[in-house]
Design a protein around this motif. Structure first.
Motif, mmCIF file in Angstrom:
data_model
loop_
_atom_site.group_PDB
_atom_site.id
_atom_site.type_symbol
_atom_site.label_atom_id
_atom_site.label_comp_id
_atom_site.label_asym_id
_atom_site.label_seq_id
_atom_site.Cartn_x
_atom_site.Cartn_y
_atom_site.Cartn_z
ATOM 1 N N ASP A 152 0.842 -1.521 -0.311
ATOM 2 C CA ASP A 152 0.176 0.033 -0.143
ATOM 3 C C ASP A 152 1.055 1.550 0.543
ATOM 4 N N THR A 279 -5.033 3.670 -0.821
ATOM 5 C CA THR A 279 -6.142 2.962 -1.522
ATOM 6 C C THR A 279 -7.090 2.622 -0.772
ATOM 7 N N TYR A 282 -10.478 4.397 -1.950
ATOM 8 C CA TYR A 282 -10.895 4.850 -3.291
ATOM 9 C C TYR A 282 -12.529 4.036 -2.965
ATOM 10 N N LEU A 371 -7.279 2.788 -10.451
ATOM 11 C CA LEU A 371 -6.472 2.579 -9.421
ATOM 12 C C LEU A 371 -5.220 1.792 -9.838
ATOM 13 N N ALA A 375 -1.193 2.521 -9.635
ATOM 14 C CA ALA A 375 -0.515 1.626 -9.106
ATOM 15 C C ALA A 375 0.603 1.009 -9.436
#
Lengths: 428, 305
Positions: A152, A279, A282, A371, A375
């Motif tokens: 993360d 995260t 989201y 996302l 990432a």
């Protein structure tokens, strides 16, 4: 006790503990896995993802695959996790076989011999297919003390509608662009304070600071000789930048009292155009039940600056095997099971996988394409907070320094300089 | 019945055996006290004289009074002591003044006196944790009731960061403590007020004393013993305050609300320096004993006069 460790070749999938038993017997080691029923005690934390239900489900699958092993789960709040591990292990109770480890703890716990060196048990596929930054979160001085599990970092969230209203079609790629957009949003009266942060006197502030420092000159905190480097270069520049955004009215002044949940609440209530957060925000910010801005939430890799494209703070967590465990083989097998690609892929919509190949699998990325795209970029440049055995004490001192600078009690250079002067005392 | 009498008869001749029986009854309690009070005290003293860092198991060298000396020479320690004193003086003073005021009000023959009395006791009945969480909400910069109230009343023109502003954080914590603890003072003072005979007050009135002089020269001197007891209770409690601050501000912003108990906790559990944490524990205990000694002398003097 640990003879079977070094003797056992790293297996690909360790559900077949029978094989391990044969190997252990062949090694003549003391451990005798799967000779009888084994009970493991595992310590996790309460969090949004993976939730207690998720962990229970993964564990159930492990128990089904290894009928002789039972795993008892215990969940504590993050704030209690570190202290719980230390008191359990050093206090002599030694109740846990596996414990969840934050990326900032392996140094301290390795030095205190609370967790085992499991380097020999980490399969080769980890080195090939796991993001190197995720691996770093379980390591200290090149050895593995935890199987990386949660990968993360903090991403940049933005409110698409607010950006559009201010005439911007793209999210910012650099922090300078972000400030320019924030200025325009503020001037147009779209929101009073466009950016919100978690800068209260807590670990959360150190995370934001590290992430910014990495693109503003480098997240270089303490050199190998133990000398302070955090009162200069990237860390100093980042702190001065943070203070300036408060002075300019671009950052919400309440940020100095905020934790991550306050950031989420403010952003979800439409009180900010930009937010840096983990995260987990989201899904929640996009949930109409809990958020007024559902559907308008954008996410991108954290902005860059001066030639560095992006950077993220390493906020990973891993599963470590305690020194006190009487069943280290089963404990390692359990940790590897939890971190395995099938498990991570199954819950990918809740917590981002650490396996690079998962990002190439459209079936997985389609759950949250934005996302995964963010990432895939940001995971390539995750930076560690100081990797030192005295991290907890250093972090506490730095948290105070950040507060002193951000609330205007001291200039940034002086606040950080004061901690640098105290560093030998902290290292003791 | 007969058996019991027989047993009594058997015990009575020997006073020694009675002492044994008494001893046997006391032993379990004594053992428990020894275990939960005496052992930790001795253990803490031992810890404070050794260098014990939990994350460095195995090395526990004897270092004498070095931990104490280190803290007494440490500016962080004295800053925390200073903050504890500010908290103690401000909260105790406010609680005493407001508590006496409330008690005088509740002592008046008002129509809904029973209602007033039950309402006043309510804050005190709340657990500290609930109280602290409640005030953290009220003081929240974004959605707190305090900002909304003050803004609508025109007292402030923008939302204030009550808990993250170093200038106001300590006052907000004091406010929360005063809200919770004033009822205790009020109830104790009310009890004392009701013990004062009406004749004395009426005699003062007959002699021409107004309400203010009656309070100043008749009621207040009679309240002094109670006030002193309340003062002792509140100062000691306030000096070792921990929970309300920990929940509201965690000692922040910039350590502005880090009282001595918070400082000791952080030393012991953040840095896992149990040796120094134990030394701090003993220093706090010594400071409170000193306060107690001063108050006991004062109380003794009042009692004699």
């Amino acid at each position: 006790m640990t003879t079977s460790f070094t003797c056992r070749p790293p297996g690909r999938r360790l559900s077949a503990l029978v094989a391990a038993a044969v190997l252990a017997a062949a090694c003549g080691g003391g451990a005798s896995p799967s000779a009888g029923p084994v009970t493991l005690n595992a310590l996790f934390m309460k969090q949004a993802a993976y939730s207690e239900d998720n962990v229970t489900e993964m564990t159930k699958a492990f128990e089904d695959a290894n009928p002789n092993v039972t795993v008892n789960l215990e969940f504590v709040a993050y704030d209690a996790l570190h202290d719980k591990i230390v008191t359990d292990q050093v206090g002599g109770a030694g109740s846990y076989d596996t414990v969840l480890l934050d990326a900032i703890w392996p140094a301290e716990f390795a030095k205190a011999k609370i967790v085992r060196d499991i380097t020999a048990n980490v399969p080769a596929e980890y080195k090939n297919d796991v993001f190197p930054s995720a691996l770093a979160g379980g390591q200290y001085q090149g050895k593995f003390y935890a199987v990386p599990w949660i990968n993360d970092t903090k991403f940049l969230f933005y409110n698409k509608q607010m950006l559009a209203a201010a005439g911007f079609s793209d999210p910012p790629a650099t922090w300078d662009e972000l400030l320019a957009q924030a200025r325009a949003i503020k001037d147009k009266g779209i929101v009073d304070y466009p950016i919100v942060w978690s800068w209260s006197q807590a670990e959360a502030a150190i995370c934001d600071w590290t992430q910014l420092a990495a693109v503003m000159g480098g997240a270089d905190f303490v050199d190998d000789a133990g000398n302070a480097r955090f009162a200069q270069g990237g860390p100093l520049a980042a702190l001065e930048w943070m203070k300036k955004t408060l002075d300019d009215g671009l950052s919400n002044p309440a940020s100095t009292g905020f934790l991550e949940e306050d950031v989420r609440n403010t952003f979800s209530a439409g009180g900010a155009a930009f937010a840096l957060n983990w995260t987990y925000m989201y899904n929640l910010a996009n949930d109409p039940q809990q958020s007024k801005v559902a559907g308008q939430v954008g996410v991108v890799a954290s902005p860059g600056m001066g030639g560095v494209q992006t950077s993220g703070v390493n906020g990973g967590m891993g599963i470590a095997v305690t020194s006190s465990s009487k069943h280290p083989d089963e404990a390692v097998a359990y940790a590897l099971w939890m971190a395995s690609k099938p498990m991570q892929d199954k819950f990918a919509q809740l917590s981002l996988p650490m396996w690079k190949s998962s990002f190439q699998d459209a079936a997985i990325t389609k759950t949250a394409p934005e996302l995964f795209a963010a990432a895939n970029v940001e995971f390539t440049n995750l930076v560690m907070r100081p990797v030192v055995p005295y991290y907890t004490a250093l972090s506490s001192a730095l948290q105070v320094a950040l507060q002193e600078a951000l609330t205007g009690k001291k200039p940034a250079a002086q606040a950080l300089g004061d901690v640098a002067a105290k560093l030998p005392e902290i290292q003791k | 019945m007969a058996g019991l009498t027989a047993a009594r008869r058997r015990l009575r001749p020997a006073a020694v055996s009675e002492a044994w029986v008494a001893g046997a009854f006391v032993t379990p309690a004594a053992l428990v006290i020894l275990l939960v009070v005496a052992y930790p005290l001795v253990r803490a003293l031992w810890l404070s004289l050794h260098e014990v860092v939990l994350t460095r198991p195995g090395e526990e060298p004897f270092i004498g009074l070095a931990s104490y000396a280190h803290e007494l020479a440490n500016p962080d320690f004295w800053a925390a002591v200073g903050r504890s004193l500010s908290f103690t003086i401000a909260s105790t003073a406010l609680e005493l003044v407001l508590g006496v005021g409330l008690a005088l009000l509740m002592d008046q023959p008002l129509r809904f006196r029973w209602l007033l009395r039950s309402l006043v006791i309510l804050p005190w009945a709340l657990p500290t944790i609930v109280n602290a969480l409640m005030w953290r909400w009220i003081d929240n910069a974004e959605y707190g009731a305090l900002n909304a109230l003050l803004l609508q009343a025109g007292i402030i023109d923008s939302y204030q960061q009550w808990l993250s502003n170093p200038a106001t954080a300590m006052w907000m914590v004091i406010l929360a403590d005063v809200w919770k603890m004033t009822p205790l003072v009020a109830i104790l003072v009310l009890a004392a007020l009701q013990g004062i005979s009406r004749e004395q007050i009426e005699a003062a009135r007959v002699d021409g004393a107004g309400p203010v002089s009656t309070f100043r020269y008749v009621v207040l001197p009679l309240l002094t013993p109670t006030l002193l007891i309340v003062l002792v209770l509140r100062t000691m409690e306030a000096f070792k305050v921990f929970d309300i601050i920990w929940i509201m501000t965690n000692g922040g912003p910039a350590n502005e609300t880090q009282t001595i108990a918070i400082y000791a906790y952080q030393t012991a559990y953040r840095a896992f320096d149990f040796g120094r944490g134990a030394a701090l524990g003993y220093l706090i205990a010594l400071a409170i004993m000193l306060l107690a000694a001063i108050y006991l002398r004062l109380l003794g003097r009042v009692g004699r006069s």
